[in-house]
Design an enzyme around this catalytic site. Structure first.
Site, PDB file in Angstrom:
ATOM      1  N   ARG A 120       0.850  -1.178   0.000  1.00  0.00           N
ATOM      2  CA  ARG A 120       0.000   0.000   0.000  1.00  0.00           C
ATOM      3  C   ARG A 120       0.896   1.242   0.000  1.00  0.00           C
ATOM      4  NH1 ARG A 120       1.495   2.146   4.038  1.00  0.00           N
ATOM      5  NH2 ARG A 120       0.327   4.034   3.457  1.00  0.00           N
ATOM      6  N   GLY A 121       0.240   2.387  -0.232  1.00  0.00           N
ATOM      7  CA  GLY A 121       0.979   3.626  -0.449  1.00  0.00           C
ATOM      8  C   GLY A 121       1.018   3.882  -1.942  1.00  0.00           C
ATOM      9  N   ALA A 122       0.619   5.068  -2.363  1.00  0.00           N
ATOM     10  CA  ALA A 122       0.456   5.346  -3.794  1.00  0.00           C
ATOM     11  C   ALA A 122       1.717   5.046  -4.609  1.00  0.00           C
ATOM     12  CB  ALA A 122       0.001   6.794  -3.984  1.00  0.00           C
ATOM     13  N   ARG A 163      -6.951  -0.697  -7.327  1.00  0.00           N
ATOM     14  CA  ARG A 163      -7.336   0.382  -6.409  1.00  0.00           C
ATOM     15  C   ARG A 163      -7.529   1.624  -7.253  1.00  0.00           C
ATOM     16  NH1 ARG A 163      -4.789   1.143  -0.723  1.00  0.00           N
ATOM     17  NH2 ARG A 163      -6.943   1.821  -0.399  1.00  0.00           N
ATOM     18  N   ASP A 205      -2.788  10.644  -2.750  1.00  0.00           N
ATOM     19  CA  ASP A 205      -3.028   9.563  -3.696  1.00  0.00           C
ATOM     20  C   ASP A 205      -3.406  10.084  -5.071  1.00  0.00           C
ATOM     21  OD1 ASP A 205      -3.188   6.722  -2.147  1.00  0.00           O
ATOM     22  OD2 ASP A 205      -3.704   8.385  -0.828  1.00  0.00           O
TER      23      ASP A 205
END
Length: 344
Positions: free
Chosen positions: A45-47, A87, A232
């Site tokens: 996770r994390g853009a 996502r 994001d």
């Protein structure tokens, strides 16, 4: 500093962010489907991190769909769409997928080379953005020990290495300009409590955790000199999508006269969207909030609104900082007014 994502012998190696802080372990993902699953369940996770993982997943697909030197481009494009859709809010994922798909005509090796370029560029881009942001914080707040507030996790775990907003905090701490970092627990999956706390402890930076709803109170009571968050997606007008809870911190910071700075690589900019009203906000499973630690906490059948992100309007943001400096719409207006207000 070890990398959170790497390419090793045809597989993606990534820190399993679902296991921290109790266990540090690496995932070995050998198919695009495994990468998609890791992204969707937030093991990656994390853009910036999911952008890199997505690019490498397309490279996997290109290798898998190449026979006798010929790549089945249609099959790879189908996989790429599934990866990009894993996502929908973080634009880095679709940006990275588009970038590597653009090399398909050169074959699987060209796709992998482009994906590897995205991986190796990430740390350089984020370190540059962090340096820019740290310099801005010191210009706004003075070269002195500061009390900082951040939200969610924007460190090396959310990127290939170093981090964005948390990277800027690392720079400030390294210069002796951090008294304390406050951070929200980040409901519902506790990225702050599990990941940001782990990174700050690893770096030896003084820190205290807040329940998410206490952030505005900390700002109102004068406990914070500056807020630093990631992003994001950043729209053409400067509106920012970030982890749910960011908007309330921005409102509180604006009311308290505290600078609110967004740190993100240019891959997070989406100039195709005029404003935050155009951003598709991901909604996640109700089970993430009706249960806690595997124990049901809400009555059966309780309806849930569980957006993963919210949108902070540009007028609440002091500056969006990238590796190239301040993002255009905010360069002269908001920054100038903030500096003027704090000088008066």
């Amino acid at each position: 500093m070890s990398l959170s994502i790497a390419w090793q012998d045809g597989v993606v190696e990534a820190v399993d962010q679902c296991a921290l802080p109790h266990e540090y372990r690496l995932l070995r993902l050998s198919t695009p489907g495994e990468v998609i699953d890791a992204i969707q369940r937030l093991a990656i996770r994390g853009a910036p991190a999911i952008g890199v993982a997505g690019a490498l997943a397309v490279a996997m697909s290109a290798r898998a769909h190449t026979r006798d030197g010929v790549c089945d481009e249609a099959a790879v494009r189908a996989d790429a769409q599934r990866i990009a859709d894993a996502r929908p809010t973080a634009v880095n994922l679709s940006w990275a997928v588009r970038r590597v798909v653009g090399k398909l005509s050169g074959g699987a090796d060209a796709v992998l080379a482009e994906a590897y370029d995205i991986l190796t560029e990430d740390e350089k881009r984020n370190r540059a953005a962090a340096d820019e942001a740290a310099d801005l914080v010191q210009r706004l707040c003075g070269r002195r020990p500061l009390r900082l507030l951040t939200h969610c996790n924007t460190g090396r775990l959310a990127t290939v290495a170093w981090g964005t907003a948390l990277g800027a905090i690392r720079v400030l701490a390294g210069n002796g300009h951090v008294t304390e970092v406050l951070f929200g627990e980040t409901r519902p999956l506790l990225q702050g409590a599990r990941l940001t706390a782990w990174e700050l402890a690893e770096a030896g930076i003084p820190h205290r955790m807040l329940v998410d709803s206490a952030g505005p109170a900390a700002l109102a009571s004068g406990m914070v000199d500056c807020v630093l968050v990631g992003a994001d997606r950043v729209c053409a007008n400067g509106d920012v999508a970030n982890k749910i809870g960011t908007y309330s911190l921005a409102l509180a910071a604006h009311r308290a006269g505290v600078p609110f700075i967004v740190v993100a690589p240019e891959s997070t900019l989406d100039l195709s969207l005029a404003s935050g009203a155009d951003i598709l906000i991901e909604e996640r499973s109700a089970a993430e909030v009706t249960a806690f630690g595997g124990v049901e906490v809400a009555p059966a059948g309780t309806e849930v609104f569980n957006p993963a992100f919210d949108v902070t309007p540009a007028e609440l943001i002091t500056a969006v900082v990238t590796e190239s400096g301040l993002f255009g719409p905010l360069r002269t207006t908001l920054l100038t007014s903030t500096v003027s207000e704090r000088a008066s």
